[in-house]
Motif scaffolding. Structure first.
Motif, PDB file in Angstrom:
ATOM      1  N   VAL A  27      -3.553   9.070  -5.436  1.00  0.00           N
ATOM      2  CA  VAL A  27      -3.356   8.490  -4.202  1.00  0.00           C
ATOM      3  C   VAL A  27      -4.440   7.743  -4.079  1.00  0.00           C
ATOM      4  O   VAL A  27      -4.273   6.459  -3.498  1.00  0.00           O
ATOM      5  CB  VAL A  27      -2.919   9.498  -3.214  1.00  0.00           C
ATOM      6  CG1 VAL A  27      -2.706   8.737  -1.798  1.00  0.00           C
ATOM      7  CG2 VAL A  27      -1.804  10.457  -3.660  1.00  0.00           C
ATOM      8  N   PHE A  28      -5.753   8.482  -4.136  1.00  0.00           N
ATOM      9  CA  PHE A  28      -6.749   7.583  -3.981  1.00  0.00           C
ATOM     10  C   PHE A  28      -7.053   6.396  -4.603  1.00  0.00           C
ATOM     11  O   PHE A  28      -7.315   5.337  -4.210  1.00  0.00           O
ATOM     12  CB  PHE A  28      -7.919   8.439  -4.056  1.00  0.00           C
ATOM     13  CG  PHE A  28      -9.571   8.138  -3.534  1.00  0.00           C
ATOM     14  CD1 PHE A  28      -9.973   8.475  -2.436  1.00  0.00           C
ATOM     15  CD2 PHE A  28      -9.979   7.387  -4.451  1.00  0.00           C
ATOM     16  CE1 PHE A  28     -11.165   8.167  -1.807  1.00  0.00           C
ATOM     17  CE2 PHE A  28     -11.529   6.902  -4.078  1.00  0.00           C
ATOM     18  CZ  PHE A  28     -11.980   7.176  -2.850  1.00  0.00           C
TER      19      PHE A  28
ATOM     20  N   GLN B  73      -3.959  -6.880  -4.018  1.00  0.00           N
ATOM     21  CA  GLN B  73      -3.754  -8.009  -2.774  1.00  0.00           C
ATOM     22  C   GLN B  73      -4.778  -8.680  -2.608  1.00  0.00           C
ATOM     23  O   GLN B  73      -4.604 -10.056  -2.214  1.00  0.00           O
ATOM     24  CB  GLN B  73      -3.310  -6.803  -1.487  1.00  0.00           C
ATOM     25  CG  GLN B  73      -1.998  -6.221  -1.723  1.00  0.00           C
ATOM     26  CD  GLN B  73      -1.507  -5.198  -0.682  1.00  0.00           C
ATOM     27  OE1 GLN B  73      -2.436  -4.861   0.171  1.00  0.00           O
ATOM     28  NE2 GLN B  73      -0.273  -5.129  -0.302  1.00  0.00           N
ATOM     29  N   LEU B  74      -5.740  -8.155  -2.505  1.00  0.00           N
ATOM     30  CA  LEU B  74      -7.133  -9.288  -2.306  1.00  0.00           C
ATOM     31  C   LEU B  74      -7.044 -10.457  -3.424  1.00  0.00           C
ATOM     32  O   LEU B  74      -7.441 -11.533  -2.977  1.00  0.00           O
ATOM     33  CB  LEU B  74      -8.451  -8.324  -2.508  1.00  0.00           C
ATOM     34  CG  LEU B  74      -9.688  -8.819  -1.661  1.00  0.00           C
ATOM     35  CD1 LEU B  74      -9.371  -8.715  -0.189  1.00  0.00           C
ATOM     36  CD2 LEU B  74     -10.751  -7.800  -1.987  1.00  0.00           C
TER      37      LEU B  74
ATOM     38  N   ALA C 203       1.239   3.972  -2.744  1.00  0.00           N
ATOM     39  CA  ALA C 203       0.285   4.426  -3.267  1.00  0.00           C
ATOM     40  C   ALA C 203       0.531   6.200  -3.185  1.00  0.00           C
ATOM     41  O   ALA C 203       0.269   6.937  -4.038  1.00  0.00           O
ATOM     42  CB  ALA C 203      -1.118   4.344  -2.932  1.00  0.00           C
ATOM     43  N   VAL C 204       1.068   6.289  -2.114  1.00  0.00           N
ATOM     44  CA  VAL C 204       1.442   7.595  -1.721  1.00  0.00           C
ATOM     45  C   VAL C 204       2.322   8.437  -2.752  1.00  0.00           C
ATOM     46  O   VAL C 204       2.261   9.448  -3.463  1.00  0.00           O
ATOM     47  CB  VAL C 204       1.697   7.838  -0.155  1.00  0.00           C
ATOM     48  CG1 VAL C 204       1.730   9.519   0.071  1.00  0.00           C
ATOM     49  CG2 VAL C 204       0.410   7.385   0.712  1.00  0.00           C
TER      50      VAL C 204
ATOM     51  N   ARG D 110     -11.296   8.059 -11.478  1.00  0.00           N
ATOM     52  CA  ARG D 110     -10.710   9.186 -11.706  1.00  0.00           C
ATOM     53  C   ARG D 110     -11.795  10.061 -12.172  1.00  0.00           C
ATOM     54  O   ARG D 110     -11.831  11.341 -11.759  1.00  0.00           O
ATOM     55  CB  ARG D 110      -9.686   8.954 -12.674  1.00  0.00           C
ATOM     56  CG  ARG D 110      -8.438   9.136 -12.217  1.00  0.00           C
ATOM     57  CD  ARG D 110      -7.516   8.779 -13.472  1.00  0.00           C
ATOM     58  NE  ARG D 110      -7.509  10.117 -14.171  1.00  0.00           N
ATOM     59  CZ  ARG D 110      -7.065  10.324 -15.451  1.00  0.00           C
ATOM     60  NH1 ARG D 110      -6.108   9.456 -15.996  1.00  0.00           N
ATOM     61  NH2 ARG D 110      -6.868  11.454 -16.228  1.00  0.00           N
TER      62      ARG D 110
ATOM     63  N   GLY E 170      -3.953  13.980  -5.166  1.00  0.00           N
ATOM     64  CA  GLY E 170      -4.551  13.430  -4.216  1.00  0.00           C
ATOM     65  C   GLY E 170      -5.524  12.477  -4.863  1.00  0.00           C
ATOM     66  O   GLY E 170      -5.548  11.217  -4.525  1.00  0.00           O
ATOM     67  N   THR E 171      -5.665  12.778  -6.169  1.00  0.00           N
ATOM     68  CA  THR E 171      -6.646  11.949  -7.116  1.00  0.00           C
ATOM     69  C   THR E 171      -6.103  10.605  -7.379  1.00  0.00           C
ATOM     70  O   THR E 171      -6.645   9.616  -7.003  1.00  0.00           O
ATOM     71  CB  THR E 171      -6.932  12.685  -8.453  1.00  0.00           C
ATOM     72  OG1 THR E 171      -7.178  14.051  -8.428  1.00  0.00           O
ATOM     73  CG2 THR E 171      -8.005  12.048  -9.061  1.00  0.00           C
TER      74      THR E 171
ATOM     75  N   ALA F  21      -4.355   3.594  -4.210  1.00  0.00           N
ATOM     76  CA  ALA F  21      -4.622   2.878  -2.681  1.00  0.00           C
ATOM     77  C   ALA F  21      -5.792   1.806  -3.093  1.00  0.00           C
ATOM     78  O   ALA F  21      -5.456   0.438  -2.798  1.00  0.00           O
ATOM     79  CB  ALA F  21      -5.091   3.942  -1.670  1.00  0.00           C
ATOM     80  N   ILE F  22      -6.781   2.202  -3.897  1.00  0.00           N
ATOM     81  CA  ILE F  22      -7.824   1.121  -3.937  1.00  0.00           C
ATOM     82  C   ILE F  22      -7.522   0.105  -4.793  1.00  0.00           C
ATOM     83  O   ILE F  22      -7.660  -1.165  -4.796  1.00  0.00           O
ATOM     84  CB  ILE F  22      -9.204   1.838  -4.339  1.00  0.00           C
ATOM     85  CG1 ILE F  22      -9.869   2.502  -3.257  1.00  0.00           C
ATOM     86  CG2 ILE F  22     -10.186   1.090  -4.957  1.00  0.00           C
ATOM     87  CD1 ILE F  22     -10.979   3.169  -3.488  1.00  0.00           C
TER      88      ILE F  22
ATOM     89  N   LEU G 222       0.909  -1.257   0.133  1.00  0.00           N
ATOM     90  CA  LEU G 222      -0.127   0.040  -0.047  1.00  0.00           C
ATOM     91  C   LEU G 222       0.941   1.548   0.186  1.00  0.00           C
ATOM     92  O   LEU G 222       0.575   2.493  -0.574  1.00  0.00           O
ATOM     93  CB  LEU G 222      -0.965  -0.101   1.236  1.00  0.00           C
ATOM     94  CG  LEU G 222      -2.069   0.534   1.162  1.00  0.00           C
ATOM     95  CD1 LEU G 222      -2.961  -0.211  -0.131  1.00  0.00           C
ATOM     96  CD2 LEU G 222      -3.356  -0.030   2.283  1.00  0.00           C
TER      97      LEU G 222
ATOM     98  N   PHE H  70      -4.974  -2.315  -2.995  1.00  0.00           N
ATOM     99  CA  PHE H  70      -5.807  -3.135  -1.996  1.00  0.00           C
ATOM    100  C   PHE H  70      -6.410  -4.389  -2.818  1.00  0.00           C
ATOM    101  O   PHE H  70      -6.360  -5.525  -2.338  1.00  0.00           O
ATOM    102  CB  PHE H  70      -6.782  -2.286  -1.346  1.00  0.00           C
ATOM    103  CG  PHE H  70      -7.834  -3.051  -0.342  1.00  0.00           C
ATOM    104  CD1 PHE H  70      -7.168  -3.646   0.819  1.00  0.00           C
ATOM    105  CD2 PHE H  70      -8.917  -3.082  -0.803  1.00  0.00           C
ATOM    106  CE1 PHE H  70      -8.172  -4.074   1.878  1.00  0.00           C
ATOM    107  CE2 PHE H  70      -9.984  -3.709   0.134  1.00  0.00           C
ATOM    108  CZ  PHE H  70      -9.368  -4.529   1.269  1.00  0.00           C
TER     109      PHE H  70
END
Lengths: 281, 158
Positions: free
Chosen positions: B75-76, B86-87, B56-57, B115, B72-73, B79-80, B53, B83
């Protein structure tokens, strides 16, 4: 998957949302973007390597005769331009004199900086380009950009060595213009296609014709006054509607120009960045 | 966390940014793969203990600066994206190439859609995002990049 991964993702997403909120309101967040520019710079330079290599090959394999020909053409053109500049000098002197008579402030030539287009934004919905001058060369957000034929756009994002320029044809762009012939004012908005601007809020009775030259009026405080913007190519008067439909072709070669000019206007053309980021209430 | 994987990953991401910046002819401008996104997927998939994770930043901020979007767009969305990878990655390991391709397509579509939604919610004007073109081409480059990483890992042993 590591433990608490869902919660961590949520945390990062919330942080991102806070960042987006702050970016719209506080100018200091811009410095984060500026710093990212330093990291991106090597990747950007490397991606330009093929084109600059091709250019270098082209330059170093040009024949002597071609160069001589080009030299001749350029000196002929230079002569013509100098002739025009001579007339311009006397006109400018006259203009200043007349302005002094009117006790208006004198308009001096704008300071300019030459820059080159290095990339076009791949996003097909925006009309933005990257240029090879940035914050370290004194470029600022809102700075007007010209090419040899007219106004091209304004700087919307400044990184250390590159800047992003929104062209006047971008569908999010609008600028105040006036008709050179009679001074009628209008607003030229981009349409998203490079060869067409639209004039909005032109009354049906306004004196506007095909072939009229539109120049920047300087009213928005962003662009300096009197630079060519577009040429009107179609005027439609719609009976029963308040405004005429007017389209114009941009004077600047939006899809071809490589060498551009950044203008440092004296006084009026410059809006401090803090004011640009303040959201009007 | 292995240092070698980290170095190789950073070099791969660097080339992802180079590819994203490469000038392309007008013909394929609607089909530019999301190189950085595909490379992140590959890294999280192949070296889950090193890349997670945290990517992402910094990468989200870089992509925002690169594409001129609101900070930040990305980054959001990243991150998802990470995730979800990884799932899914345990299941993806036993998928064949075409099933993996379908997963990448769905993830890339979701990324573009997020986006678009963020732009819609945060601005009062809708900034259009090309959703299908980049997602399809990203899915198309996946098998080739996947085969390349397998080849490299086999060649240099791990």
């Amino acid at each position: 998957m590591p433990p608490y991964q869902g919660q961590r993702t949520l945390l990062i997403c919330l942080l991102a949302l806070a960042l987006m909120w702050a970016d719209q309101r506080y100018p200091f967040v811009q410095s984060l973007r500026y710093l990212s520019g330093y990291v991106l710079y090597p990747a950007q330079q490397l991606s330009l390597l093929p084109s600059s290599l091709a250019e270098w090959m082209g330059e170093s394999t040009t024949s002597r005769r071609d160069l001589l020909d080009e030299n001749k053409q350029l000196s002929a053109r230079n002569l013509v331009l100098e002739l025009k500049a001579q007339r311009l000098a006397s006109l400018e002197a006259e203009n200043i004199e007349l302005r002094e008579l009117l006790s208006a402030s004198e308009q001096v030539d704008d300071k300019v900086l030459v820059t080159t287009v290095v990339a076009v934004d791949p996003d097909p919905f925006t009309k933005q380009i990257l240029i090879n001058k940035g914050g370290e060369d004194g470029v600022f957000i809102g700075q007007p950009v010209l090419d040899a034929y007219g106004l091209l756009g304004q700087v919307v994002d400044v990184l250390p060595h590159t800047s992003r320029v929104m062209m006047i044809a971008d569908s999010n762009h609008a600028m105040p213009v006036q008709i050179n012939r009679n001074g009628v004012r209008a607003i030229a908005t981009g349409t998203g296609s490079l060869d067409r601007l639209e004039l909005i809020y032109v009354p049906n009775t306004a004196d506007i014709q095909e072939g009229d030259l539109l120049v920047s009026s300087g009213l928005g405080g962003r662009y300096p006054r009197g630079y060519p913007v577009a040429v009107v190519d179609k005027v439609e008067h719609n009976a029963g509607e308040m405004f005429a439909t007017v389209t114009a072709t941009p004077s600047a070669h939006l899809d071809r120009s490589r060498m551009l000019l950044l203008i440092f206007s004296q006084g009026a053309g410059q809006v401090p960045p803090e004011d640009l980021w303040r959201i009007p209430r | 966390m292995s240092v070698a994987a980290l170095l190789i990953g950073l070099v791969a991401i660097f080339f992802g940014f180079v590819m994203e910046h490469l000038p392309v002819p007008d013909l394929i401008v609607w089909f530019q793969p999301l190189w950085v996104l595909v490379i992140i997927t590959l890294l999280v998939f192949q070296a889950p203990s090193t890349f997670g994770l945290w990517l992402a930043v910094p990468l989200g901020l870089l992509m925002d600066a690169e594409q001129g979007t609101l900070l930040g767009t990305h980054v959001f969305t990243l991150a998802i994206h990470i995730f979800l990878v990884q799932l899914f990655f345990r299941r993806m390991e036993i998928f064949n190439v075409f099933q993996q391709l379908a997963v990448v397509l769905v993830l890339a579509l979701l990324h573009q859609l997020l986006r678009f939604w963020l732009a819609q919610v945060l601005f009062d004007f809708a900034h259009p995002v090309d959703i299908w073109g980049p997602a399809l081409s990203s899915a198309f480059v996946w098998p080739w990049l996947f085969a390349l990483t397998r080849l490299l890992m086999h060649r240099f042993g791990r």
